[in-house]
Design a protein around this motif. Structure first.
Motif, PDB file in Angstrom:
ATOM      1  N   PHE C 293      29.846 -11.795   7.018  1.00 53.15           N
ATOM      2  CA  PHE C 293      29.811 -10.526   7.990  1.00 53.15           C
ATOM      3  C   PHE C 293      31.184 -10.474   8.770  1.00 53.15           C
ATOM      4  O   PHE C 293      31.826  -9.297   8.398  1.00 53.15           O
ATOM      5  CB  PHE C 293      28.733 -10.622   8.792  1.00 53.15           C
ATOM      6  CG  PHE C 293      28.346  -9.075   9.496  1.00 53.15           C
ATOM      7  CD1 PHE C 293      27.390  -8.106   8.854  1.00 53.15           C
ATOM      8  CD2 PHE C 293      29.126  -8.681  10.534  1.00 53.15           C
ATOM      9  CE1 PHE C 293      27.348  -6.970   9.488  1.00 53.15           C
ATOM     10  CE2 PHE C 293      28.948  -7.429  11.085  1.00 53.15           C
ATOM     11  CZ  PHE C 293      27.986  -6.464  10.359  1.00 53.15           C
ATOM     12  N   ARG C 294      31.667 -11.343   9.440  1.00 53.25           N
ATOM     13  CA  ARG C 294      32.797 -11.706  10.102  1.00 53.25           C
ATOM     14  C   ARG C 294      33.995 -11.270   9.255  1.00 53.25           C
ATOM     15  O   ARG C 294      34.923 -10.498   9.673  1.00 53.25           O
ATOM     16  CB  ARG C 294      32.869 -12.760  11.092  1.00 53.25           C
ATOM     17  CG  ARG C 294      33.785 -12.667  12.033  1.00 53.25           C
ATOM     18  CD  ARG C 294      34.261 -14.014  12.565  1.00 53.25           C
ATOM     19  NE  ARG C 294      33.078 -14.944  12.514  1.00 53.25           N
ATOM     20  CZ  ARG C 294      32.331 -15.210  13.893  1.00 53.25           C
ATOM     21  NH1 ARG C 294      32.716 -14.854  14.979  1.00 53.25           N
ATOM     22  NH2 ARG C 294      31.461 -16.118  13.917  1.00 53.25           N
ATOM     23  N   GLU C 295      33.893 -12.043   8.015  1.00 53.45           N
ATOM     24  CA  GLU C 295      35.185 -11.991   7.144  1.00 53.45           C
ATOM     25  C   GLU C 295      35.053 -10.350   6.684  1.00 53.45           C
ATOM     26  O   GLU C 295      36.343  -9.847   6.605  1.00 53.45           O
ATOM     27  CB  GLU C 295      34.834 -12.928   5.961  1.00 53.45           C
ATOM     28  CG  GLU C 295      36.000 -13.151   5.327  1.00 53.45           C
ATOM     29  CD  GLU C 295      35.764 -14.355   4.317  1.00 53.45           C
ATOM     30  OE1 GLU C 295      35.701 -14.064   3.139  1.00 53.45           O
ATOM     31  OE2 GLU C 295      35.348 -15.546   4.741  1.00 53.45           O
ATOM     32  N   LYS C 296      34.067  -9.619   6.196  1.00 50.78           N
ATOM     33  CA  LYS C 296      34.041  -8.400   5.604  1.00 50.78           C
ATOM     34  C   LYS C 296      34.389  -7.365   6.894  1.00 50.78           C
ATOM     35  O   LYS C 296      35.319  -6.422   6.387  1.00 50.78           O
ATOM     36  CB  LYS C 296      32.763  -7.915   4.709  1.00 50.78           C
ATOM     37  CG  LYS C 296      32.828  -6.755   3.964  1.00 50.78           C
ATOM     38  CD  LYS C 296      31.794  -6.805   3.311  1.00 50.78           C
ATOM     39  CE  LYS C 296      31.409  -5.360   2.804  1.00 50.78           C
ATOM     40  NZ  LYS C 296      32.360  -4.655   1.573  1.00 50.78           N
ATOM     41  N   PHE C 297      34.039  -7.502   7.911  1.00 52.61           N
ATOM     42  CA  PHE C 297      34.113  -6.367   8.902  1.00 52.61           C
ATOM     43  C   PHE C 297      34.751  -6.724  10.135  1.00 52.61           C
ATOM     44  O   PHE C 297      35.194  -5.854  11.042  1.00 52.61           O
ATOM     45  CB  PHE C 297      32.799  -5.768   9.330  1.00 52.61           C
ATOM     46  CG  PHE C 297      31.790  -5.345   8.241  1.00 52.61           C
ATOM     47  CD1 PHE C 297      31.966  -4.127   7.408  1.00 52.61           C
ATOM     48  CD2 PHE C 297      30.890  -6.115   7.699  1.00 52.61           C
ATOM     49  CE1 PHE C 297      31.160  -3.853   6.370  1.00 52.61           C
ATOM     50  CE2 PHE C 297      29.781  -5.898   6.803  1.00 52.61           C
ATOM     51  CZ  PHE C 297      30.321  -4.582   6.324  1.00 52.61           C
ATOM     52  N   GLY C 298      35.377  -7.938   9.971  1.00 54.62           N
ATOM     53  CA  GLY C 298      36.219  -8.280  11.176  1.00 54.62           C
ATOM     54  C   GLY C 298      35.686  -8.333  12.532  1.00 54.62           C
ATOM     55  O   GLY C 298      36.069  -8.156  13.671  1.00 54.62           O
ATOM     56  N   ARG C 299      34.287  -8.229  12.562  1.00 51.23           N
ATOM     57  CA  ARG C 299      33.648  -8.287  13.920  1.00 51.23           C
ATOM     58  C   ARG C 299      32.238  -9.035  14.019  1.00 51.23           C
ATOM     59  O   ARG C 299      31.663  -8.968  12.437  1.00 51.23           O
ATOM     60  CB  ARG C 299      33.346  -6.895  14.418  1.00 51.23           C
ATOM     61  CG  ARG C 299      32.321  -6.033  13.472  1.00 51.23           C
ATOM     62  CD  ARG C 299      32.375  -4.644  14.149  1.00 51.23           C
ATOM     63  NE  ARG C 299      31.686  -3.879  13.158  1.00 51.23           N
ATOM     64  CZ  ARG C 299      30.548  -3.518  13.065  1.00 51.23           C
ATOM     65  NH1 ARG C 299      29.613  -4.168  13.711  1.00 51.23           N
ATOM     66  NH2 ARG C 299      30.066  -2.628  12.091  1.00 51.23           N
ATOM     67  N   ILE C 300      31.432  -9.266  14.909  1.00 46.67           N
ATOM     68  CA  ILE C 300      30.299  -9.734  14.594  1.00 46.67           C
ATOM     69  C   ILE C 300      29.421  -8.520  14.803  1.00 46.67           C
ATOM     70  O   ILE C 300      29.441  -7.669  15.764  1.00 46.67           O
ATOM     71  CB  ILE C 300      29.918 -11.037  15.514  1.00 46.67           C
ATOM     72  CG1 ILE C 300      30.827 -11.032  16.904  1.00 46.67           C
ATOM     73  CG2 ILE C 300      30.488 -12.309  14.754  1.00 46.67           C
ATOM     74  CD1 ILE C 300      30.132 -12.178  17.988  1.00 46.67           C
ATOM     75  N   TYR C 301      28.079  -8.821  14.172  1.00 49.55           N
ATOM     76  CA  TYR C 301      26.791  -7.767  14.757  1.00 49.55           C
ATOM     77  C   TYR C 301      26.332  -8.012  15.817  1.00 49.55           C
ATOM     78  O   TYR C 301      26.279  -9.332  16.486  1.00 49.55           O
ATOM     79  CB  TYR C 301      25.974  -7.704  13.393  1.00 49.55           C
ATOM     80  CG  TYR C 301      25.298  -8.990  13.208  1.00 49.55           C
ATOM     81  CD1 TYR C 301      24.177  -9.534  13.862  1.00 49.55           C
ATOM     82  CD2 TYR C 301      25.956  -9.948  12.355  1.00 49.55           C
ATOM     83  CE1 TYR C 301      23.506 -10.505  13.463  1.00 49.55           C
ATOM     84  CE2 TYR C 301      25.159 -11.362  12.055  1.00 49.55           C
ATOM     85  CZ  TYR C 301      24.169 -11.270  12.854  1.00 49.55           C
ATOM     86  OH  TYR C 301      23.461 -12.836  12.479  1.00 49.55           O
ATOM     87  N   THR C 302      25.929  -6.972  16.558  1.00 50.28           N
ATOM     88  CA  THR C 302      25.300  -7.293  17.783  1.00 50.28           C
ATOM     89  C   THR C 302      23.729  -6.866  17.839  1.00 50.28           C
ATOM     90  O   THR C 302      23.160  -6.800  18.912  1.00 50.28           O
ATOM     91  CB  THR C 302      25.949  -6.332  19.085  1.00 50.28           C
ATOM     92  OG1 THR C 302      25.779  -5.033  18.593  1.00 50.28           O
ATOM     93  CG2 THR C 302      27.312  -6.868  19.167  1.00 50.28           C
TER      94      THR C 302
END
Lengths: 305, 289, 421
Positions: C293-302
């Protein structure tokens, strides 16, 4: 319950509401329609500060100044390109137009900055302890700004020529024009000050909490309640309205109603009757219902002279 | 194809329901000048009345009548607060009353299962047809009211209380009657809403819905039934039609969703700018006394 | 308790093994041909916009993976995304559009229960499969085409036990959203607290999206509970933590959260010592999901409900492959075996549906914040940090609701289940 903390909380809530309500009340009385986009200007101002302060790395105070001035100019543009043409369309048409504008601004912001909240470049610290209550620096600034705004608007309206012109325009546009007051100039000034001041309010609230696209959407109804409780067009009314709502929200929740329910000792139905937190939004609405039923034009009646 | 027709029927039904809510609001605002910012409460209360009555095993048609009666009664109660209050003041007062009622439905789980809302498990035969016919009937009734002496008096009240008072009209009684009729129509719409969705929750009564109904009335043309219906269709097309538009544009759905609303907001604003009296404005009649 | 732990281990081992098989069978070659479309109804604007966008991102991640692994019946999978605007009416409109105009066999989404319920009712009427992450207990009553990939509220009692075991709390308070999930959480937590002999102070139900929680927080702290259970989402998390911190609460170890990931992007000092349940750090594939997830969207989900949305797409894709058909009823019948085989990224990865189409068990990891990052957390004297809720009788035997089904129930069984409605 720490009563000093509840008192401080009440003051902060009141100041946050008052900051935006003062500007809205003044513009409402002169522009003569419920401007739903007013609060969205506050959010736009808050995001501009984020742009300057965090994205571009400017000084915080400079960002606030520039953002406030830009929003004042935006207010002029809104009048020039949109709301000027509603001069003879009554109050409902511009109100719905402002609703459309509010939707546009709110979602435009989300399209640009995303739905997640942003915060300014500011280190959050535990509040300063005063008489056992915590109050933070942003909150002190909000209180100072709210009080200075109150004094400032009072002086502007009472002791300056332009203030007299504004009051005259608010009371009766035709009469004001007949007295050779340039009402167009007054209206432009009101747009500039009103929108710029809304931005300042939004920035300070954003500084104290966070900035997200729905900041305004969640504030707009409480702020209209405050303005109408106080009486449209009255700076003191807006202040009193926000104090009532701020204190009622905080004390209403903190209070134990057991003595009242037990009729001060006559009954014994239990020793704790608190208002459930779920009813906190109801406090504002109860205040509106009670106050408007007693005083149908708000606490401070508009002077018609 | 059959499914496409099904979607068409759904759209017609939901548009008719909202046309009823909009026409009810138009009777209050467009005809009588009552700035009701709590209009959605009629729908919500009507829908809840149907849900509660249906769960108690009452006949579906009786449920609809109960909804209308409850909402009409609410209209009467709301009208008692009007007195001589100015437009926006009563607007925010009516909004407050609507929100208080919604908060009771939201927070009292014993009453209607709180935030979870109620399912409505009854249906009536030829539901969509019934809704369409009811809408036409409402249009007819409101047209008759508009042309009647009652309609003339409430339009006089719209322009200010002084003239009707001078003519010896009991202004408050007229406002009360207007709110009762408006409430009943709103309750009818709400009852149909509950039957259409088979469900009602406090989220259906959020203030945003009131403002969307307001947009329908004002964009269409307040004081003109045809205009109000046109406004309802227009707003409905804005909200549903823009969903199809989003398939054409190839950008990230997370950005597209807010842009869809930017478009909706701009179009509402645009209509107001270029047709300030609405798409089909009220035709002013001249009465010779 | 001893017996239970053994059962858990045996079961999770089997699930991981099954999951690998399920995964490998899907790995053909890249998908070709006309895309197969499934619908999504989620809040991209309005009060749940943050969670909605996280959920959608997780689904897009899963779609990319499904397509790289061969797609559905050799064709690529495509999402038709509809915004529910945070309004039930808009959700129902979107459901009607997806079912009648786009004629999709499956719709995924929900999140907000007040929208997931009416949407589920519409889709059930139209026999379209509805896979949701909403959490109200009422979902069970909707109909046979509804599936849930996250635990519903009645299953999430573990937090009360965790807080009691960890802190020895004698009094508890709650801070929840005032919406279906929050009200359900409050009721379930209070009931569980009484069962295990803990005094329940009160539940603070707060208004979602408000900016001023000081009145609620002051009152919450004034009652001096030993521990506070919270269920906070989206943009509310930052404000609540900040206002607590500003009120001098600089150490959060008395707070136990149902949704720990809501705090994942906050400054580390807001979450010092905070504990709670993590829905996505427990399974074997969870860590790799977080990384992807971090790799694809450059953030972490909350939002804790992003991982079960990812699982939902995979389960649907697997079901479509198993059914080898686009008929919604056949896909529905394949949902049970698909979820039974699939090894997910949420919970322990065990996503089997019970007869209602709900999760047969709820699995969470105890976790805590360390330097702003979520870490596994072990209660003193325990080597296990996994909490599993199961429907079982007094003897520890799973009841009918606690059994994951490897095959769909028969039409008669389903009819009988929902005949009470």
């Amino acid at each position: 319950m720490n009563i000093v903390q509840v008192l401080v909380n009440s003051l902060i809530t009141s100041a946050e509401l008052g900051l935006i309500a003062i500007g809205l009340s003044m513009t409402f009385s002169i522009l003569r329609f419920a401007n739903f986009a007013h609060v969205e200007s506050a959010v736009l101002g808050a995001y501009l500060v984020y742009l300057f302060n965090v994205t571009l790395g400017w000084n915080f105070a400079l960002s606030i100044l520039v953002s406030t001035l830009i929003l004042g100019t935006v207010g002029l543009a809104l009048h020039r390109f949109i709301f000027r043409r509603f001069a003879n369309s009554g109050d409902i048409t511009p109100m719905i137009a402002s609703l459309g504008l509010a939707i546009t601004i709110r979602h435009g912001i989300q399209a640009i900055w995303g739905p997640q909240h942003v915060v300014y470049d500011y280190e959050v610290l535990p509040g300063n302890k005063i008489f056992g209550a915590f109050i933070t620096d942003p909150q002190i600034w909000i209180l100072i700004t709210a009080v200075s705004a109150m004094v400032g608007f009072h002086c502007l309206l009472q002791y300056t020529r332009i203030g007299t012109a504004m009051r005259a325009t608010a009371a009766n546009v035709d009469l004001a024009q007949a007295c050779s007051i340039d009402t167009q100039k007054v209206i432009l000034l009101v747009w500039f000050i009103g929108t710029g001041f809304a931005a300042l309010g939004g920035i300070l609230i954003g500084w104290d909490t966070q900035v997200d696209p729905y900041l305004g959407f969640n504030l707009v109804i409480p702020i209209f309640c405050v303005v109408l409780i106080g009486g449209v067009g009255s700076v003191y009314g807006a202040i009193i309205g926000s104090l009532i709502v701020g204190f009622a929200q905080n004390f209403g929740l903190a209070f134990n109603y057991a003595p009242l329910i037990n009729l001060f000792g006559l009954l014994d139905l239990g020793d704790r009757f608190d208002l459930p937190a779920a009813y906190k939004p109801a406090i504002t609405y109860m205040a509106v219902v009670l106050i408007l039923l007693i005083r149908p034009t708000g606490i401070i009646r508009k002077e018609v002279s | 194809m059959e499914q496409l027709i099904g979607f068409g029927i759904y759209l017609v039904t939901v548009t008719c329901i909202f046309a009823m809510l909009a026409m009810s609001l138009d009777l209050q605002v467009g005809a009588c000048g009552l700035m009701n910012f709590g209009q959605v409460v009629f729908m919500m209360v009507g829908a809840y009345a149907t849900a509660i009555a249906a769960n108690a095993g009452i006949n579906p048609y009786a449920c609809i009548v109960i909804s209308m009666a409850v909402a009409a009664l609410l209209g009467v109660v709301m009208s008692l607060t009007v007195k001589n209050m100015g437009g926006t003041y009563w607007g925010i007062l009516s909004l407050s009353m609507a929100e208080l009622i919604r908060l009771v439905f939201l927070n009292e789980r014993w009453l209607a299962d709180g935030a979870n809302g109620l399912s409505v498990l009854i249906t009536i035969p030829y539901f969509s047809l019934t809704v369409v016919v009811s809408t036409l009937f409402v249009i007819l009734i409101l047209r008759v009211i508009w042309l009647s002496p009652f309609g003339r008096v409430i339009r006089m009240i719209r322009e200010g209380d002084r003239l009707p008072l001078a003519l010896g009209k009991n202004v408050l009684l007229f406002k009360l009657e207007t709110m009762a009729i408006g409430g009943a129509i709103g309750g009818l719409g709400g009852s149909f809403y509950a039957l259409l969705n088979s469900y009602i929750s406090p989220d259906d009564g959020l203030p945003i819905e009131t403002f969307i109904i307001w947009a329908m009335v004002v964009v269409g043309g307040r004081g003109n039934l045809l205009g109000v219906v046109a406004g309802t269709v227009f707003i409905q097309i804005l909200f549903v039609g823009s969903r199809f538009l989003t398939h054409i544009v190839d950008i990230d759905a997370g950005v597209l969703a807010p842009l869809r609303f930017v478009l909706i907001g701009l179009l509402i604003m645009g209509v107001m700018m270029f047709r300030p009296q609405g798409l089909i404005p009220e035709r002013k009649r001249v009465y010779r006394i | 308790m001893e017996r239970l732990t053994l059962l858990r281990r045996a079961l999770s081992g089997a699930i991981i093994a099954l999951g690998v098989v399920g995964f490998a069978s899907a790995a053909f070659s890249a998908a070709k041909g006309d895309p197969i479309k499934i619908g999504v109804i989620i809040g991209l604007t309005g009060p749940n916009a943050v969670a909605g966008n996280d959920g959608l991102a997780a689904m897009q991640l899963a779609v990319d993976e499904v397509n790289a692994a061969g797609g559905v019946m050799g064709r690529p999978l495509e999402l038709i995304v509809e915004d529910n605007e945070g309004r039930p009416k808009a959700g129902v409109e979107a459901a009607n559009k997806l079912a009648d105009v786009d004629q999709v066999p499956v719709v995924i989404g929900g999140y907000s229960s007040a929208i997931a319920l009416p949407v589920g009712l519409v889709l059930n009427k139209k026999k379209v499969v509805w896979v949701t992450d909403a959490t109200t207990n009422k979902l069970k009553t909707v109909g046979p085409y509804l599936f849930n990939t996250a635990g519903i509220a009645e299953q999430a009692v573990a937090l009360v036990d965790f807080a009691k075991a960890d802190s020895g709390a004698k009094t508890l308070s709650g801070l929840f959203q005032n919406n279906p999930i929050g009200q359900d959480r409050a009721a379930v937590s209070e009931k569980r607290a009484k069962e295990v002999g803990v005094e329940w102070n009160h539940s603070m139900l707060y208004q979602v999206g408000a900016k001023d929680f000081r009145a609620e927080l002051t009152k919450l702290l004034a009652a001096k509970p030993d521990a506070i259970l919270t269920d906070i989402y989206d943009n509310d998390a930052q404000i609540i933590q900040r206002q607590l911190y500003e009120m001098g609460v600089t150490e959060m170890s008395m707070f136990y959260s149902y949704n720990l990931s809501a705090f994942a992007t906050l400054p580390p000092k807001f979450t010092v010592g905070m504990k709670g349940l993590s829905y996505a750090t427990s399974g074997a594939r969870a860590a790799s999901f977080n990384e992807k997830f971090r790799e694809k969207f450059g953030r972490i989900y909350t939002d804790a409900w992003a991982p079960p949305f990812y699982d939902a797409v995979w389960i649907v894709a697997t079901a479509m492959n198993l059914a080898n058909s686009l008929d919604s009823t056949e896909i529905r019948n394949a949902m049970w075996p698909a979820a039974y085989r699939y090894n997910g990224v949420s919970g322990l990865g065990d996503k089997g549906f019970n007869r209602w189409g709900m999760q047969h068990a709820d699995q969470n990891a105890q976790a805590s914040f360390k330097d702003g990052k979520i870490q596994p957390y072990f209660v003193a004297g325990s080597a296990n940090n996994i909490l599993i809720f199961r429907y079982e009788d007094a003897n520890g035997v799973p009841t009918a609701d606690g059994i994951p089904l490897a095959e769909a129930p028969s039409e008669e069984e389903l009819k009988a289940l929902y005949s009470g409605n």
